[in-house]
Motif scaffolding. Structure first.
Motif, PDB file in Angstrom:
ATOM      1  N   ILE A 128       0.855  -1.187   0.000  1.00 27.19           N
ATOM      2  CA  ILE A 128       0.000   0.000   0.000  1.00 27.19           C
ATOM      3  C   ILE A 128       0.890   1.235   0.000  1.00 27.19           C
ATOM      4  CG2 ILE A 128      -1.719   1.314   1.293  1.00 27.19           C
ATOM      5  CD1 ILE A 128      -2.791  -1.352   2.336  1.00 27.19           C
ATOM      6  N   LYS A 129       0.770   2.038  -1.058  1.00 29.14           N
ATOM      7  CA  LYS A 129       1.643   3.198  -1.235  1.00 29.14           C
ATOM      8  C   LYS A 129       0.973   4.511  -0.840  1.00 29.14           C
ATOM      9  CE  LYS A 129       5.161   2.960  -3.227  1.00 29.14           C
ATOM     10  NZ  LYS A 129       6.576   2.706  -2.845  1.00 29.14           N
ATOM     11  N   CYS A 130      -0.323   4.448  -0.522  1.00 29.09           N
ATOM     12  CA  CYS A 130      -1.005   5.664  -0.096  1.00 29.09           C
ATOM     13  C   CYS A 130      -1.419   5.496   1.359  1.00 29.09           C
ATOM     14  CB  CYS A 130      -2.187   5.964  -1.012  1.00 29.09           C
ATOM     15  SG  CYS A 130      -3.328   4.589  -1.254  1.00 29.09           S
ATOM     16  N   GLY A 131      -2.502   6.143   1.778  1.00 35.47           N
ATOM     17  CA  GLY A 131      -2.887   6.099   3.178  1.00 35.47           C
ATOM     18  C   GLY A 131      -3.997   5.108   3.469  1.00 35.47           C
ATOM     19  N   THR A 132      -4.560   5.235   4.657  1.00 29.65           N
ATOM     20  CA  THR A 132      -5.573   4.293   5.125  1.00 29.65           C
ATOM     21  C   THR A 132      -6.876   4.375   4.343  1.00 29.65           C
ATOM     22  OG1 THR A 132      -6.279   5.894   6.798  1.00 29.65           O
ATOM     23  CG2 THR A 132      -4.636   4.271   7.468  1.00 29.65           C
ATOM     24  N   GLU A 133      -7.062   5.424   3.553  1.00 28.48           N
ATOM     25  CA  GLU A 133      -8.282   5.552   2.758  1.00 28.48           C
ATOM     26  C   GLU A 133      -8.456   4.412   1.753  1.00 28.48           C
ATOM     27  OE1 GLU A 133      -5.009   7.646   0.488  1.00 28.48           O
ATOM     28  OE2 GLU A 133      -5.676   7.627   2.574  1.00 28.48           O
ATOM     29  N   ILE A 134      -7.382   3.723   1.444  1.00 26.55           N
ATOM     30  CA  ILE A 134      -7.445   2.626   0.475  1.00 26.55           C
ATOM     31  C   ILE A 134      -8.030   1.347   1.085  1.00 26.55           C
ATOM     32  CG2 ILE A 134      -5.180   1.578   0.879  1.00 26.55           C
ATOM     33  CD1 ILE A 134      -4.821   1.348  -2.138  1.00 26.55           C
ATOM     34  N   GLU A 163      -1.310  -0.807  10.980  1.00 29.23           N
ATOM     35  CA  GLU A 163      -2.130  -0.812  12.195  1.00 29.23           C
ATOM     36  C   GLU A 163      -3.615  -0.815  11.845  1.00 29.23           C
ATOM     37  OE1 GLU A 163      -2.120   1.548  16.450  1.00 29.23           O
ATOM     38  OE2 GLU A 163      -1.688   2.690  14.635  1.00 29.23           O
ATOM     39  N   ALA A 164      -4.014   0.039  10.901  1.00 28.03           N
ATOM     40  CA  ALA A 164      -5.422   0.119  10.503  1.00 28.03           C
ATOM     41  C   ALA A 164      -5.892  -1.166   9.836  1.00 28.03           C
ATOM     42  CB  ALA A 164      -5.627   1.308   9.568  1.00 28.03           C
ATOM     43  N   MET A 165      -5.031  -1.770   9.029  1.00 27.33           N
ATOM     44  CA  MET A 165      -5.394  -3.012   8.366  1.00 27.33           C
ATOM     45  C   MET A 165      -5.603  -4.134   9.380  1.00 27.33           C
ATOM     46  SD  MET A 165      -6.119  -4.833   5.722  1.00 27.33           S
ATOM     47  CE  MET A 165      -5.698  -3.873   4.272  1.00 27.33           C
ATOM     48  N   LYS A 166      -4.747  -4.211  10.372  1.00 27.56           N
ATOM     49  CA  LYS A 166      -4.876  -5.262  11.370  1.00 27.56           C
ATOM     50  C   LYS A 166      -6.118  -5.061  12.252  1.00 27.56           C
ATOM     51  CE  LYS A 166      -2.612  -8.310  11.865  1.00 27.56           C
ATOM     52  NZ  LYS A 166      -2.647  -9.649  11.214  1.00 27.56           N
ATOM     53  N   ILE A 167      -6.576  -3.827  12.372  1.00 19.67           N
ATOM     54  CA  ILE A 167      -7.825  -3.563  13.089  1.00 19.67           C
ATOM     55  C   ILE A 167      -9.024  -3.980  12.233  1.00 19.67           C
ATOM     56  CG2 ILE A 167      -9.343  -1.743  13.986  1.00 19.67           C
ATOM     57  CD1 ILE A 167      -6.748  -0.265  14.856  1.00 19.67           C
ATOM     58  N   ALA A 204       1.603  -5.911  14.000  1.00 23.67           N
ATOM     59  CA  ALA A 204       2.104  -6.483  12.743  1.00 23.67           C
ATOM     60  C   ALA A 204       2.547  -7.926  12.953  1.00 23.67           C
ATOM     61  CB  ALA A 204       3.267  -5.660  12.219  1.00 23.67           C
ATOM     62  N   ASP A 205       2.560  -8.669  11.864  1.00 21.62           N
ATOM     63  CA  ASP A 205       2.985 -10.068  11.912  1.00 21.62           C
ATOM     64  C   ASP A 205       4.484 -10.223  11.696  1.00 21.62           C
ATOM     65  OD1 ASP A 205       0.322 -11.583  12.052  1.00 21.62           O
ATOM     66  OD2 ASP A 205       0.012 -10.173  10.406  1.00 21.62           O
ATOM     67  N   GLY A 206       5.128  -9.159  11.239  1.00 23.02           N
ATOM     68  CA  GLY A 206       6.559  -9.270  10.999  1.00 23.02           C
ATOM     69  C   GLY A 206       7.139  -7.999  10.428  1.00 23.02           C
ATOM     70  N   PHE A 207       8.414  -8.103  10.066  1.00 24.16           N
ATOM     71  CA  PHE A 207       9.215  -6.969   9.605  1.00 24.16           C
ATOM     72  C   PHE A 207       9.866  -7.333   8.286  1.00 24.16           C
ATOM     73  CE2 PHE A 207      13.415  -4.638   9.922  1.00 24.16           C
ATOM     74  CZ  PHE A 207      12.891  -3.363   9.765  1.00 24.16           C
TER      75      PHE A 207
END
Length: 265
Positions: A128-134, A163-167, A204-207
């Motif tokens: 994801i190259k933009c913000g949470t709006e995607i 963070e938002a995706m994991k929520i 997150a699940d990892g790095f």
């Protein structure tokens, strides 16, 4: 005693040297224009375990696959993605600057990229190259894709996106991306402590990091804390073998056929 030690050393090597997934960076991007359908199809033909693509949201809420926030690098006309409609972006040729025989290649929708992913075992790493709006439209597209949960991996340099995706969708694996540098004392930056605290905070699940300025100790401590480690962008066999032994879950590369072959040896 000597035989026992030798056996333990051999077992230790094989534990470290589990075969990592080979991820085609923007597709087979050395042999085809990056982030295009020809590059992704070629990556599968070359035996990649996964493809990695970069995604932005357009002005009219479509998700397109392109690395930069504008088209300057890949097309003869420069448009800003977030200020352009899909129809405007589809007028651009993003293949001809790479090679004449790719003339007519267009910026793909994420649904078109999804459609290239084989039904069994293969994965897609969605950067994801933009913000949470995607996130809301992305989750809709994933749902329509027919891909299984295990085939989807989310990655981003923006820790707020992870963070938002994991929520919103904790069922999908999500990794925080970061470059690695060395500070004046020679210590890695970000530090292990910073990485671990960030991963914990955003769930997150990892790095996932660039291959420079990181070592086995850093990686093993991450893994020992229960996180996965992924590396990019590795195009030589020697470096790939080193990260395989260090425990990388995946190796992202511009040359998937070459790295796949070298890892298999």
């Amino acid at each position: 005693m000597i035989k026992i030690v030798a056996t333990l050393l051999l077992l230790s090597f094989w534990v470290d040297a589990k075969t990592p997934a080979i991820v085609a960076h923007r597709g087979a991007s050395q042999d085809a224009p990056e982030n295009t359908i020809p590059a992704f199809k070629l990556a599968w033909e070359q035996g990649a375990d996964a493809i990695e693509g970069d995604f932005f949201l357009t002005k009219d809420n479509h998700i397109v696959c392109i690395h930069d926030p504008n088209t300057k690098k890949v097309a003869t006309r420069n448009l800003e993605i977030k200020k352009s409609t899909l129809a405007e972006l589809r007028t651009l040729d993003v293949g001809v600057k790479y090679a004449d025989h790719f003339k007519g290649t267009s910026i793909p929708l994420i649904s078109e990229v999804f459609a290239t992913v084989p039904a069994q075992k293969k994965m897609i790493y969605i950067e994801i190259k933009c913000g949470t709006e995607i996130i809301p439209p992305l989750l809709k597209e994933i749902g329509r894709s027919g891909l299984k949960q295990k085939q989807i991996v989310i990655i981003s340099f923006n820790h707020k996106v992870i963070e938002a995706m994991k929520i919103k969708a904790p069922q999908y694996k999500a990794f925080w991306l970061s470059g690695m540098e060395r500070d004046r004392s020679g210590k890695p930056n970000p530090s292990l402590e910073t990485v671990l605290s960030t991963l914990k905070k955003i769930n997150a699940d990892g790095f996932s990091s660039h291959h420079r300025h990181i070592d086995k100790k850093f990686i093993r401590e991450l893994i020992d804390k229960g996180y996965e480690y992924h590396v990019w962008t590795v195009d030589d066999a020697k470096t790939a073998a080193r990260f395989q032994q260090w425990g990388a879950t995946s190796i992202t590369t511009n040359v998937p056929a070459h790295i796949q072959k070298s890892i298999a040896k």
